[in-house]
Scaffold this motif. Structure first.
Motif, PDB file in Angstrom:
ATOM      1  N   ALA A 182       0.809  -1.219   0.000  1.00 41.20           N
ATOM      2  CA  ALA A 182       0.000   0.000   0.000  1.00 41.20           C
ATOM      3  C   ALA A 182       0.847   1.276   0.000  1.00 41.20           C
ATOM      4  O   ALA A 182       0.616   2.187  -0.815  1.00 41.20           O
ATOM      5  CB  ALA A 182      -0.976  -0.016   1.171  1.00 41.20           C
ATOM      6  N   PRO A 183       1.837   1.389   0.879  1.00 40.40           N
ATOM      7  CA  PRO A 183       2.605   2.659   0.893  1.00 40.40           C
ATOM      8  C   PRO A 183       3.308   2.943  -0.439  1.00 40.40           C
ATOM      9  O   PRO A 183       3.517   4.118  -0.778  1.00 40.40           O
ATOM     10  CB  PRO A 183       3.626   2.419   2.007  1.00 40.40           C
ATOM     11  CG  PRO A 183       3.014   1.367   2.879  1.00 40.40           C
ATOM     12  CD  PRO A 183       2.265   0.484   1.949  1.00 40.40           C
ATOM     13  N   GLN A 184       3.650   1.908  -1.182  1.00 38.92           N
ATOM     14  CA  GLN A 184       4.374   2.114  -2.439  1.00 38.92           C
ATOM     15  C   GLN A 184       3.444   2.552  -3.569  1.00 38.92           C
ATOM     16  O   GLN A 184       3.910   3.030  -4.608  1.00 38.92           O
ATOM     17  CB  GLN A 184       5.100   0.821  -2.828  1.00 38.92           C
ATOM     18  CG  GLN A 184       6.114   0.383  -1.766  1.00 38.92           C
ATOM     19  CD  GLN A 184       6.809  -0.926  -2.092  1.00 38.92           C
ATOM     20  OE1 GLN A 184       7.233  -1.146  -3.221  1.00 38.92           O
ATOM     21  NE2 GLN A 184       6.932  -1.796  -1.099  1.00 38.92           N
ATOM     22  N   TRP A 185       2.136   2.348  -3.380  1.00 37.77           N
ATOM     23  CA  TRP A 185       1.169   2.800  -4.389  1.00 37.77           C
ATOM     24  C   TRP A 185       0.727   4.243  -4.150  1.00 37.77           C
ATOM     25  O   TRP A 185       0.117   4.865  -5.017  1.00 37.77           O
ATOM     26  CB  TRP A 185      -0.066   1.893  -4.375  1.00 37.77           C
ATOM     27  CG  TRP A 185       0.150   0.580  -5.083  1.00 37.77           C
ATOM     28  CD1 TRP A 185       0.730   0.415  -6.305  1.00 37.77           C
ATOM     29  CD2 TRP A 185      -0.217  -0.717  -4.632  1.00 37.77           C
ATOM     30  NE1 TRP A 185       0.760  -0.912  -6.641  1.00 37.77           N
ATOM     31  CE2 TRP A 185       0.181  -1.643  -5.622  1.00 37.77           C
ATOM     32  CE3 TRP A 185      -0.844  -1.201  -3.483  1.00 37.77           C
ATOM     33  CZ2 TRP A 185      -0.037  -3.002  -5.511  1.00 37.77           C
ATOM     34  CZ3 TRP A 185      -1.059  -2.558  -3.381  1.00 37.77           C
ATOM     35  CH2 TRP A 185      -0.652  -3.449  -4.378  1.00 37.77           C
ATOM     36  N   ARG A 186       1.007   4.744  -2.976  1.00 40.75           N
ATOM     37  CA  ARG A 186       0.520   6.076  -2.606  1.00 40.75           C
ATOM     38  C   ARG A 186       0.938   7.114  -3.660  1.00 40.75           C
ATOM     39  O   ARG A 186       2.044   7.100  -4.165  1.00 40.75           O
ATOM     40  CB  ARG A 186       1.101   6.459  -1.245  1.00 40.75           C
ATOM     41  CG  ARG A 186       0.571   7.769  -0.710  1.00 40.75           C
ATOM     42  CD  ARG A 186       1.104   8.023   0.681  1.00 40.75           C
ATOM     43  NE  ARG A 186       0.445   9.163   1.303  1.00 40.75           N
ATOM     44  CZ  ARG A 186       0.655   9.566   2.551  1.00 40.75           C
ATOM     45  NH1 ARG A 186       1.535   8.892   3.302  1.00 40.75           N
ATOM     46  NH2 ARG A 186       0.017  10.601   3.050  1.00 40.75           N
ATOM     47  N   ASP A 187       0.029   8.008  -3.976  1.00 40.92           N
ATOM     48  CA  ASP A 187       0.237   9.126  -4.931  1.00 40.92           C
ATOM     49  C   ASP A 187       0.308   8.650  -6.387  1.00 40.92           C
ATOM     50  O   ASP A 187       0.483   9.470  -7.282  1.00 40.92           O
ATOM     51  CB  ASP A 187       1.511   9.913  -4.613  1.00 40.92           C
ATOM     52  CG  ASP A 187       1.478  10.527  -3.233  1.00 40.92           C
ATOM     53  OD1 ASP A 187       0.361  10.863  -2.766  1.00 40.92           O
ATOM     54  OD2 ASP A 187       2.549  10.654  -2.613  1.00 40.92           O
ATOM     55  N   HIS A 188       0.189   7.348  -6.631  1.00 33.68           N
ATOM     56  CA  HIS A 188       0.242   6.855  -8.013  1.00 33.68           C
ATOM     57  C   HIS A 188      -1.078   6.234  -8.464  1.00 33.68           C
ATOM     58  O   HIS A 188      -1.273   6.054  -9.674  1.00 33.68           O
ATOM     59  CB  HIS A 188       1.339   5.789  -8.153  1.00 33.68           C
ATOM     60  CG  HIS A 188       2.702   6.267  -7.777  1.00 33.68           C
ATOM     61  ND1 HIS A 188       3.327   7.319  -8.417  1.00 33.68           N
ATOM     62  CD2 HIS A 188       3.549   5.853  -6.797  1.00 33.68           C
ATOM     63  CE1 HIS A 188       4.530   7.526  -7.864  1.00 33.68           C
ATOM     64  NE2 HIS A 188       4.675   6.650  -6.873  1.00 33.68           N
ATOM     65  N   VAL A 189      -1.940   5.867  -7.524  1.00 36.58           N
ATOM     66  CA  VAL A 189      -3.192   5.197  -7.868  1.00 36.58           C
ATOM     67  C   VAL A 189      -4.334   5.822  -7.072  1.00 36.58           C
ATOM     68  O   VAL A 189      -4.119   6.476  -6.048  1.00 36.58           O
ATOM     69  CB  VAL A 189      -3.124   3.685  -7.541  1.00 36.58           C
ATOM     70  CG1 VAL A 189      -1.968   3.010  -8.262  1.00 36.58           C
ATOM     71  CG2 VAL A 189      -3.013   3.462  -6.037  1.00 36.58           C
ATOM     72  N   ASP A 190      -5.574   5.610  -7.593  1.00 42.76           N
ATOM     73  CA  ASP A 190      -6.776   5.956  -6.821  1.00 42.76           C
ATOM     74  C   ASP A 190      -7.435   4.702  -6.239  1.00 42.76           C
ATOM     75  O   ASP A 190      -8.172   4.785  -5.262  1.00 42.76           O
ATOM     76  CB  ASP A 190      -7.783   6.686  -7.713  1.00 42.76           C
ATOM     77  CG  ASP A 190      -7.237   8.028  -8.219  1.00 42.76           C
ATOM     78  OD1 ASP A 190      -6.707   8.797  -7.392  1.00 42.76           O
ATOM     79  OD2 ASP A 190      -7.291   8.261  -9.441  1.00 42.76           O
ATOM     80  N   PRO A 236     -14.510  10.692 -13.181  1.00 41.98           N
ATOM     81  CA  PRO A 236     -13.774  10.511 -14.444  1.00 41.98           C
ATOM     82  C   PRO A 236     -12.275  10.714 -14.223  1.00 41.98           C
ATOM     83  O   PRO A 236     -11.862  11.608 -13.480  1.00 41.98           O
ATOM     84  CB  PRO A 236     -14.369  11.582 -15.370  1.00 41.98           C
ATOM     85  CG  PRO A 236     -15.709  11.866 -14.811  1.00 41.98           C
ATOM     86  CD  PRO A 236     -15.567  11.724 -13.313  1.00 41.98           C
ATOM     87  N   GLY A 237     -11.501   9.835 -14.869  1.00 41.08           N
ATOM     88  CA  GLY A 237     -10.042   9.932 -14.722  1.00 41.08           C
ATOM     89  C   GLY A 237      -9.501   9.145 -13.564  1.00 41.08           C
ATOM     90  O   GLY A 237      -8.272   9.107 -13.347  1.00 41.08           O
ATOM     91  N   LEU A 238     -10.408   8.476 -12.783  1.00 43.62           N
ATOM     92  CA  LEU A 238      -9.933   7.654 -11.651  1.00 43.62           C
ATOM     93  C   LEU A 238      -8.960   6.591 -12.152  1.00 43.62           C
ATOM     94  O   LEU A 238      -9.223   5.922 -13.155  1.00 43.62           O
ATOM     95  CB  LEU A 238     -11.140   7.005 -10.959  1.00 43.62           C
ATOM     96  CG  LEU A 238     -10.879   6.148  -9.709  1.00 43.62           C
ATOM     97  CD1 LEU A 238     -12.098   6.188  -8.783  1.00 43.62           C
ATOM     98  CD2 LEU A 238     -10.551   4.700 -10.032  1.00 43.62           C
ATOM     99  N   LYS A 239      -7.854   6.437 -11.457  1.00 42.40           N
ATOM    100  CA  LYS A 239      -6.784   5.512 -11.885  1.00 42.40           C
ATOM    101  C   LYS A 239      -6.884   4.207 -11.094  1.00 42.40           C
ATOM    102  O   LYS A 239      -6.801   4.216  -9.859  1.00 42.40           O
ATOM    103  CB  LYS A 239      -5.423   6.168 -11.664  1.00 42.40           C
ATOM    104  CG  LYS A 239      -5.217   7.433 -12.519  1.00 42.40           C
ATOM    105  CD  LYS A 239      -3.961   8.175 -12.129  1.00 42.40           C
ATOM    106  CE  LYS A 239      -4.107   8.835 -10.768  1.00 42.40           C
ATOM    107  NZ  LYS A 239      -2.968   9.718 -10.413  1.00 42.40           N
ATOM    108  N   LEU A 240      -7.068   3.095 -11.824  1.00 43.98           N
ATOM    109  CA  LEU A 240      -7.335   1.792 -11.207  1.00 43.98           C
ATOM    110  C   LEU A 240      -6.287   0.763 -11.646  1.00 43.98           C
ATOM    111  O   LEU A 240      -6.093   0.543 -12.845  1.00 43.98           O
ATOM    112  CB  LEU A 240      -8.725   1.292 -11.625  1.00 43.98           C
ATOM    113  CG  LEU A 240      -9.058  -0.174 -11.315  1.00 43.98           C
ATOM    114  CD1 LEU A 240      -9.086  -0.434  -9.806  1.00 43.98           C
ATOM    115  CD2 LEU A 240     -10.404  -0.563 -11.952  1.00 43.98           C
ATOM    116  N   LEU A 241      -5.636   0.156 -10.658  1.00 44.64           N
ATOM    117  CA  LEU A 241      -4.739  -0.972 -10.928  1.00 44.64           C
ATOM    118  C   LEU A 241      -5.427  -2.252 -10.498  1.00 44.64           C
ATOM    119  O   LEU A 241      -5.947  -2.339  -9.376  1.00 44.64           O
ATOM    120  CB  LEU A 241      -3.428  -0.833 -10.136  1.00 44.64           C
ATOM    121  CG  LEU A 241      -2.509  -2.071 -10.162  1.00 44.64           C
ATOM    122  CD1 LEU A 241      -1.940  -2.325 -11.559  1.00 44.64           C
ATOM    123  CD2 LEU A 241      -1.379  -1.944  -9.137  1.00 44.64           C
TER     124      LEU A 241
END
Length: 482
Positions: A241-249, A322-327
């Motif tokens: 989780a901490p490594q995804w911060r600021d890169h994903v929604d 709109p524009g939500l970033k999903l991995l």
């Protein structure tokens, strides 16, 4: 008392010898082997075909195939072994005295750190035996309790899955002797191959075919498994989780066990992530953890999903944008996809940003290599114990009290709590050709009991039959493994 078994006069004149190493009691003609290929008629003498195996301590020079004292002279390390130091006698090639109406083939005395020790060595014949197979994969191999087959014959069943692994229980007396003759033969052959670290293809009713080999990757439906999952979907969320911060929604880790959803998960809340409004299918366990998002299968995270969007139930317009970033990613990192929501809040595939790709690769990096583990499991029954002591129950008590150490082919054995001496050993730790079979059918496995000499005498052991390692070397063909 005599070890002679009755032969007719005609058989004696023909040079036939009688083998008493198992209940089959083969009559073996000159220069031929018995039904198990382990014993032969050599110049009218019954001999064990394979050499007795000794295990040398690390650092001792390897000396292979030495027969008798003549072959022993001058070999590197020979003097050390000749004094009875630096090597232990295993049950491999030791022969047997089954059903143990006489003492075990070798009772070897030695001295370690000033203490007199005894190792009782034999080859046990086990019809109550089997293997437990651990297969590192999330892929669906078959339902629990499903029958496992080899060459069409039932040889075992699927048992409960463990963390990141599917488990099989193969063999056992039910399949060895409780079914048809063919079932017993096929089961025995499969067990012998698995214990000998050979590959065996099994087919699971209602599931997959798997090639199993000890200490090798499993091959599921023709595809070699590479990775054991880093954890369940919830665990993966917590770890990264901490490594995804600021890169994903939002991150959804697809898993047949527990699918994790980052923004709902405790890990996401710790990062102050706002709700993304993406709801997955299945049964919610706790925030951000979902069971049964799909059926088990060979797809993403051990599910039957080939398109990860199949597990999304709905997207809440009150929370998503709109524009939500999903991995979306699997628990091994083998599968991953990046989406962005369009103006209608529909996920659209997009190029995955480099920082997110790096975390996906880190998931894969943290997966251990997928392997098959084969554990041989058997019970040292009353007759086998009678080859160690006149009072077999005392051996059981001695093992239970940790006064006697049990090894198989020199490999440490786990002894189950409770009654009897039920052992389990990793076949990958055992020397080559440790196992054999008898046509009854049953498996033959080496087993050694090591204890202090005074403890051995106290439990009624055959102390007067003890010999030194030098005696063993002088009279037997041996192979030394390290």
């Amino acid at each position: 008392m005599s070890d002679e078994l009755t032969l007719t006069e005609t058989e004696r004149k023909a040079g036939i010898v009688r083998c008493d190493a198992c209940p089959v009691l083969c009559r073996i003609r000159p220069d031929r082997a018995g039904a198990c290929d382990r014993y032969a008629n050599e110049d009218g003498r019954l001999v064990r075909v394979d050499p007795l195996v000794l295990l040398a301590k690390p650092g001792l020079a390897r000396v292979a195939f030495v027969e008798g004292s003549d072959g022993w002279a001058g070999e590197p390390g020979a003097n050390v072994l000749g004094r009875g130091e630096g090597a232990v006698v295993t049950g491999i090639g030791a022969t047997t005295t089954y059903p143990d109406y006489k003492p075990a083939p070798f009772i070897v005395s030695s001295r370690h750190d000033g203490v007199d020790m005894v190792t009782v060595v034999t080859e046990g014949i086990f019809s109550y035996c089997g293997v437990k197979v651990k297969i590192d994969t999330d892929r669906y191999l078959g339902p629990e309790q499903a029958t496992v087959r080899v060459k069409g014959e039932a040889v075992g069943h699927v048992t409960t899955a463990e963390y990141g692994s599917q488990m099989l229980s193969l063999g056992g007396v039910h399949h060895l002797t409780g079914g048809s003759k063919k079932e017993g033969v096929v089961t025995c052959d499969a067990l012998l191959a698995l214990c000998s670290k050979e590959a065996v293809e099994v087919a699971i009713d209602g599931g997959s075919t798997v090639v199993v080999q000890a200490d090798r990757p499993p091959i599921v439906n023709g595809a070699t498994e590479e990775r054991m999952r880093v954890g369940c979907g919830s665990a993966a969320i917590g770890m990264f989780a901490p490594q995804w911060r600021d890169h994903v929604d939002e991150v959804i880790v697809v898993d047949d066990h527990i699918t994790g959803v980052l923004s709902e998960h405790q890990g996401g809340r710790f990062l102050d992530m706002k709700p993304a409004g993406i709801r997955v299918r299945g049964r919610k366990s706790t925030p951000g953890r979902y069971f049964q998002v799909a059926n088990p299968g060979l797809g993403w995270g051990g599910t039957d999903v080939s398109d990860p969007l199949e597990i999304i139930d709905r997207i809440d317009p009150r929370q998503a944008w709109p524009g939500l970033k999903l991995l979306m990613v699997s628990t091994t990192g083998e599968h991953s996809a990046w989406f962005e929501l369009d103006d209608e809040l529909k996920p659209r595939p997009a190029a995955m940003p480099a920082p997110v790709r790096a975390v996906v690769e880190r998931i894969a990096e943290n997966c251990e290599p997928a392997l098959c583990t084969v554990l041989f499991m058997a019970g040292a029954g009353g007759s086998l114990r009678a080859g160690v002591t006149e009072n077999p129950v005392r051996l059981t008590r001695s093992v239970r009290a940790a006064l006697t150490k049990v090894t198989l082919g020199g490999a440490p054995a786990f002894v189950w709590p409770g009654g009897g001496i039920t052992v389990m050993v990793d076949v990958a730790q055992m020397p080559a050709n440790s196992f054999g079979y008898v046509p009854t059918p049953a498996l033959v496995a080496p087993i050694e009991f090591t204890l202090r000499a005074d403890d051995y005498a106290a439990l009624g052991g055959y102390a007067s039959r003890a010999v030194t390692l030098e005696d063993v070397l002088r009279a037997n063909k041996v192979r030394v493994d390290t």
